[in-house]
Structures are given as structure tokens and as C-alpha cells.
Write a protein that holds these residues in place. Structure first.
Motif, PDB file in Angstrom:
ATOM      1  N   UNK A 185      36.373 -59.176  59.810  1.00  0.00           N
ATOM      2  CA  UNK A 185      35.930 -58.999  58.431  1.00  0.00           C
ATOM      3  C   UNK A 185      34.426 -59.245  58.350  1.00  0.00           C
ATOM      4  N   UNK A 186      33.729 -58.441  57.569  1.00  0.00           N
ATOM      5  CA  UNK A 186      32.287 -58.607  57.432  1.00  0.00           C
ATOM      6  C   UNK A 186      31.967 -59.396  56.164  1.00  0.00           C
ATOM      7  N   UNK A 187      31.066 -60.348  56.295  1.00  0.00           N
ATOM      8  CA  UNK A 187      30.669 -61.185  55.168  1.00  0.00           C
ATOM      9  C   UNK A 187      29.160 -61.148  54.996  1.00  0.00           C
ATOM     10  N   UNK A 188      28.715 -61.369  53.757  1.00  0.00           N
ATOM     11  CA  UNK A 188      27.301 -61.620  53.510  1.00  0.00           C
ATOM     12  C   UNK A 188      27.153 -63.108  53.221  1.00  0.00           C
ATOM     13  N   UNK A 213      29.899 -70.244  64.457  1.00  0.00           N
ATOM     14  CA  UNK A 213      28.678 -70.438  65.242  1.00  0.00           C
ATOM     15  C   UNK A 213      27.553 -71.047  64.406  1.00  0.00           C
ATOM     16  N   UNK A 214      27.368 -70.553  63.187  1.00  0.00           N
ATOM     17  CA  UNK A 214      26.276 -71.082  62.360  1.00  0.00           C
ATOM     18  C   UNK A 214      26.533 -72.532  61.956  1.00  0.00           C
ATOM     19  N   UNK A 229      41.707 -67.390  57.682  1.00  0.00           N
ATOM     20  CA  UNK A 229      40.995 -66.195  58.164  1.00  0.00           C
ATOM     21  C   UNK A 229      40.311 -66.414  59.514  1.00  0.00           C
ATOM     22  N   UNK A 230      40.232 -67.676  59.970  1.00  0.00           N
ATOM     23  CA  UNK A 230      39.565 -67.955  61.247  1.00  0.00           C
ATOM     24  C   UNK A 230      40.600 -68.458  62.257  1.00  0.00           C
ATOM     25  N   UNK A 247      30.508 -62.139  60.771  1.00  0.00           N
ATOM     26  CA  UNK A 247      31.980 -62.126  60.715  1.00  0.00           C
ATOM     27  C   UNK A 247      32.521 -63.542  60.855  1.00  0.00           C
ATOM     28  N   UNK A 248      33.808 -63.636  61.214  1.00  0.00           N
ATOM     29  CA  UNK A 248      34.433 -64.953  61.357  1.00  0.00           C
ATOM     30  C   UNK A 248      33.744 -65.805  62.426  1.00  0.00           C
TER      31      UNK A 248
END
Length: 373
Positions: A1-4, A46-47, A229-230, A40-41
Motif C-alpha cells: 500500500x502506498x502512503x503519503x 524503517x523511518x 497492515x504491517x 509503503x509499509x
């Protein structure tokens, strides 16, 4: 899934934060006090584990214009919220509004909460009251000049809470600000680091972790660890990668001193918590007794500002000592944050560069003096 994603930054640190995010292979967009990026997930994991200079990683659920409460309800309810939130999600809602038609923050929060409830009930075919007994999803609705940004916080507790601070003094700087100062100083562990006003040791500890590539989030948990979702194994995989990438054997020279023996005890306890107590040279030392620094050393420090009654003269003498060290050791590099506007006059030398920074709500200047190479 792509997130902003969006991260809020203290004014003046947008580029520092952006560069750190880009070091993870991500592209960024900057606004005053904000940095945006897509991912993404894996990006969520990672961040949160790796970023040193940001306080929270938020996903943007919606970004829209709004001027009425009916409009707010309908626009929030229409968002694909159930792509992220599960049926038993616990979702406290915080809110802010500035220079906007909808100025009542309690009403903004209430309407937003109601819209999310109705969306989830429709999405998961539920009736009655939602259980809200599952993972936490901290929702925030921020309206500025009638532009609403709805976000969910992936971090949970703010990211400056690394998990190692067991004690602190009266006015400690946040770990994220300490890391930002180190980034601005281009610290990488190559040169000897001195912090003669170490307090509870934040700059020294962040420096040791940075030099050895120890992930700042390796010693704590995050709200999104329990999100559906992860995949759970993604957290395990990336935590393992972080551990493998850490260089625990790298030689670093860090001297963290303070005139207050109680603060040194606290700093040592904090270092013990993260396993760095043998790697940082802690000591009780008056700045006036610092009479030697190594070639091309870096002083990176947050000294007293002299804002309390009776402190000004003593603080000026401390600053003058920094100037004396720069004169006696021409290769010395100094990076110092203070709210004192007379710093350059006191040390008798103009800074190579200056940058406005905020230490909490205090406006300061980050003075940078580059030594002879």
C-alpha cells in the motif's frame, strides 16, 4: 500500500530532516515546518527505527478544504480510513485550528471522531458502539486557513523517547535536537568530540549512537507494531538488519563533562541504559579547567544561556573560555547553541555560519566556527 507521510519539524531544521529522510532512498517535499514523503509499509518501520531528527512519523489520511461542520463530517467519513484502521481500533482524536472558519477545536475533534466511527461501522458492517479495545491509532486533525490535514501517528510515543533516558536535569534538550546539532556539525565519529556542558548527556549519547550507526529506535516500541497492515516479521527483519548494521567496535573519542557531579551521575546512568557507559569519557570538570583539546576536535554543546537572574556574568566568562580555546587551538571546530545575542562579541570572533534554532519555545542561534584544516 502506498502512503503519503508528513513529519513536523522545528523551524530551521526542515532541510536537516529532509536530508536524513533522503538518506533512506526516499524523495521529499518541504514546507515551512513540514517535510512530506511517500512510501509503503516498510517505510513505516524503517523511518521509525532509523530517523534521529524527527519526533513523529504520521500518515496523511486526508488533505482537503473545509468551512462547515457538515462538510468536515462528510469529507472525513468519505476517506478510505478502513484501509488503515481495523474494526477494533482505538483512535483518540486530537485537533488544532488556526486562522480557520471552524475555530472550535473541541467541536472539530468531536465531529471528526463521529465521522470516523460512522465510516468504520459501515466498512465493517457493525452496529452499536465500537469496541475500541485494539491497537492504538492516534488521529490528529489540523486545520490551517481552512485546509484540513487528517493524520494517523505511526510512532506512538514521540521518537525523541529513545528508551535510554532514565534521568535528566532541569532543562535537557530533546534527543532529536541533539541529533540535529550533530548533523549540522557533520559529526561522524572521525574527530574527538567534547561537550563541556553535557548535563544528562544527550549530545554525547546521540553522538556515540550516530558514530556507531546504532538505530535510535532499537530500544523501544511503536504503536504501528501492532497494526494489522504491517506484517510482524517485517519489524523483526528490519530490527535484525539494524543490529547487523551497527558498528559496535568503532573507536570513538567522546568527552562529556559538567561542573555538576549529580548531572554526571545521571548522564552515566543514561549511558548504561543504552550500553555506552564504557565508550564515553564522563567527568566532573569546570569549563575553565579545560586546557587541552585534540587536533581538529569538535566542541558540540548546549551551554547555559544566562537568562536567570545572577547568571549572566558567570555565563559570559564561560563563553569567553570557549573563545580562548579557539585562539589557543586553531584547528578546533565549535558548534554551540545559545539564546545569548552577544555570544560573538563575548568570544571576540564572528561565526563561520549562524542558524536560528528553537530549543523548545526558546529562540536560539546555532553558532558554527570552523577550525583551520
Amino acid at each position: 500500500m502506498n502512503f503519503k507521510f508528513i513529519v513536523n519539524t522545528p523551524m530551521g531544521l526542515e532541510k536537516v530532516v529532509s536530508e536524513e529522510i533522503k538518506s533512506l532512498g526516499l524523495s521529499t517535499e518541504l514546507e515551512n515546518g513540514r517535510v512530506y514523503f511517500n512510501g509503503d509499509e516498510k517505510t513505516i518501520v524503517e523511518t521509525n527505527l532509523k530517523l534521529r531528527t524527527v519526533d513523529r512519523i504520521r500518515i496523511i489520511l486526508g488533505d482537503f478544504e473545509v468551512k462547515t461542520f457538515d462538510e468536515l463530517f462528510e469529507k472525513v467519513k468519505a476517506l478510505p480510513l478502513s484501509d488503515v484502521l481495523g474494526p477494533n481500533a482505538m483512535f483518540p482524536v486530537t485537533g488544532r485550528s488556526h486562522k480557520s472558519t471552524l475555530y472550535s477545536v473541541p467541536d472539530v475533534q468531536r465531529i471528526t471522531k463521529k465521522a470516523i466511527v460512522e465510516h468504520l461501522k459501515d466498512a465493517f458492517k457493525m452496529t452499536g458502539k465500537l469496541p475500541e479495545d485494539g491497537p492504538r491509532y492516534k488521529i490528529d486533525i489540523n486545520i490551517l486557513k481552512d485546509r484540513a490535514i487528517l493524520t494517523v501517528d505511526t510512532s506512538g510515543d514521540a521518537l525523541h523517547k529513545r528508551g535510554y533516558r532514565v534521568g535528566q536535569g532541569e532543562a535537557p534538550i530533546k534527543e532529536t535536537l541533539a541529533a540535529s546539532m550533530l548533523k549540522l556539525a557533520n559529526y561522524d565519529g572521525t574527530n574527538t568530540l567534547y561537550d563541556p556542558f553535557t548535563g544528562s548527556g544527550m549530545i554525547a549519547l546521540e553522538a556515540a549512537m550516530m558514530a556507531r550507526n546504532i538505530a535510535p529506535g532499537s530500544n523501544r516500541s511503536f504503536d504501528s507494531e501492532s497494526w494489522d497492515i504491517i506484517p510482524e516479521d517485517l519489524w523483526t527483519q528490519l530490527r535484525t538488519e539494524c543490529e547487523e548494521q551497527a558498528d559496535y567496535d568503532k573507536e570513538v573519542k567522546i568527552y562529556a563533562t559538567d561542573i555538576d557531579s549529580d548531572m554526571i551521575k545521571i548522564a552515566k546512568k543514561n549511558a548504561e541504559e543504552v550500553g555506552l557507559d564504557d565508550d564515553i569519557h564522563f567527568g566532573v570538570l569546570d569549563i575553565h579547567d579545560l586546557d587541552h583539546v585534540d587536533e581538529h576536535a569538535q566542541i558540540i554543546t548546549n551551554p547555559p544561556y544566562g537568562e536567570r537572574i545572577g547568571e549572566a556574568k558567570a555565563v559570559e566568562q564561560m563563553y569567553a573560555k570557549i573563545g580562548e580555546l579557539m585562539t589557543n587551538f586553531p584547528s578546533l571546530n565549535v558548534y554551540l547553541m545559545t539564546s545569548n545575542k552577544e555570544f560573538e562579541q563575548i568570544v571576540g570572533k564572528k561565526a563561520t555560519k549562524r542558524r536560528k534554532l528553537f530549543n523548545g519555545y526558546i529562540e536560539t542561534t546555532f553558532y558554527q566556527y570552523w577550525g583551520v584544516k
